[in-house]
Motif scaffolding. Sequence first.
Motif, PDB file in Angstrom:
ATOM      1  N   GLN A 139      57.743  -3.982 -14.152  1.00 34.07           N
ATOM      2  CA  GLN A 139      58.336  -4.594 -15.352  1.00 34.07           C
ATOM      3  C   GLN A 139      58.396  -6.123 -15.286  1.00 34.07           C
ATOM      4  O   GLN A 139      59.380  -6.741 -15.670  1.00 34.07           O
ATOM      5  CB  GLN A 139      59.737  -4.023 -15.589  1.00 34.07           C
ATOM      6  N   THR A 153      49.810   2.009 -12.674  1.00 33.04           N
ATOM      7  CA  THR A 153      51.119   2.515 -13.094  1.00 33.04           C
ATOM      8  C   THR A 153      52.237   1.739 -12.420  1.00 33.04           C
ATOM      9  O   THR A 153      53.259   1.409 -13.031  1.00 33.04           O
ATOM     10  CB  THR A 153      51.237   4.013 -12.749  1.00 33.04           C
ATOM     11  N   ILE A 167      53.017  -1.570 -13.968  1.00 34.36           N
ATOM     12  CA  ILE A 167      53.830  -1.406 -15.171  1.00 34.36           C
ATOM     13  C   ILE A 167      55.289  -1.157 -14.788  1.00 34.36           C
ATOM     14  O   ILE A 167      56.212  -1.718 -15.393  1.00 34.36           O
ATOM     15  CB  ILE A 167      53.283  -0.256 -16.036  1.00 34.36           C
ATOM     16  N   LYS A 168      55.500  -0.325 -13.765  1.00 32.75           N
ATOM     17  CA  LYS A 168      56.863   0.004 -13.332  1.00 32.75           C
ATOM     18  C   LYS A 168      57.614  -1.212 -12.821  1.00 32.75           C
ATOM     19  O   LYS A 168      58.841  -1.271 -12.904  1.00 32.75           O
ATOM     20  CB  LYS A 168      56.809   1.070 -12.232  1.00 32.75           C
TER      21      LYS A 168
END
Length: 314
Positions: free
Chosen positions: A113, A107, A110-111
Amino acid sequence: MKKFRLKSILALALVISGIFVSISCKSTSFAEPEMKERMYWSICGTDSKGNPSTVHILGTIHVGDERLYPLPSQVMDDFENADRLVAEISSEDMDALQGELVKSLITNLIKAQGRNVMNELSESELETLFSVLDETIARPLGMYEPWLLTNTISVFQYASCGLDATKGVDQFLMDKAKKDGRSWEGLDTLQLQIDVMQFGTYEEQLAVLKSILLVLENPEIFNNYINNLYEAYLAGDEKAMLEADEDEEELMGESDPMLEEYSKNYNEALLTKRNKAWAEKIRGYLNDGGETFIFAGSMHFLGKDSVFSFLGKK
């Protein structure tokens, strides 16, 4: 502008340790406990049925060496005879920890970016980083949010001071409980601890990392800070533990207002909110009856916003 002290800068990186503390049994309506030789708290009261009820609290340190052991015989007797064991997270959550951290890292990737921490650091900051962590270790961590590099740095700095998480008091007692076939409850949920570990926005985490790298241009300062906290713990010196950061030189000059706000919010999440919740849990254990043995980070039980201060206000 207020300067940003070393303790605040290292808040995310350092596992704030504490000291064993001890008081004689008192009513659940009690004053701030007095420090005793064996450094171990016991709160005595009555349960909902009027029967005797006791909560023992052992302040722990999450890293250590052989100087921590053996633990006092009274502490171990109470641990072994307790009806209920309680740590910061439960044995069930501890078993799930590795899997949940893997999910959290996915996660976190993904954060981020697509940002890479390495691209956010100056040449001098990269040089300092690679002096602490091998480049082959540091570069892959750059794909995640900055907190992961910050925490990894702390692990290596503890090791450089001869301190090991596998020798911490928490780990010792959890290993003992497992050997005895016992489980334990948790003061926090696993998700809460993960959330605290990953606290802040990307920009805030990056500012903390940069501040720590600035300190690490002179690694003796970082190591002295760790050693002073650990020696205060070994000495059972509550005052020295609380004041270790007060004697530190203010190293950062004029600090970033964002970092000041981050530090305030982080300490609220790390200590104050959790201490309030822990105080309520302790009241519940006293009400439920029997003997409860809690082992958790000592800093939660020290200072003006400690668990004891919130118990006292009740």
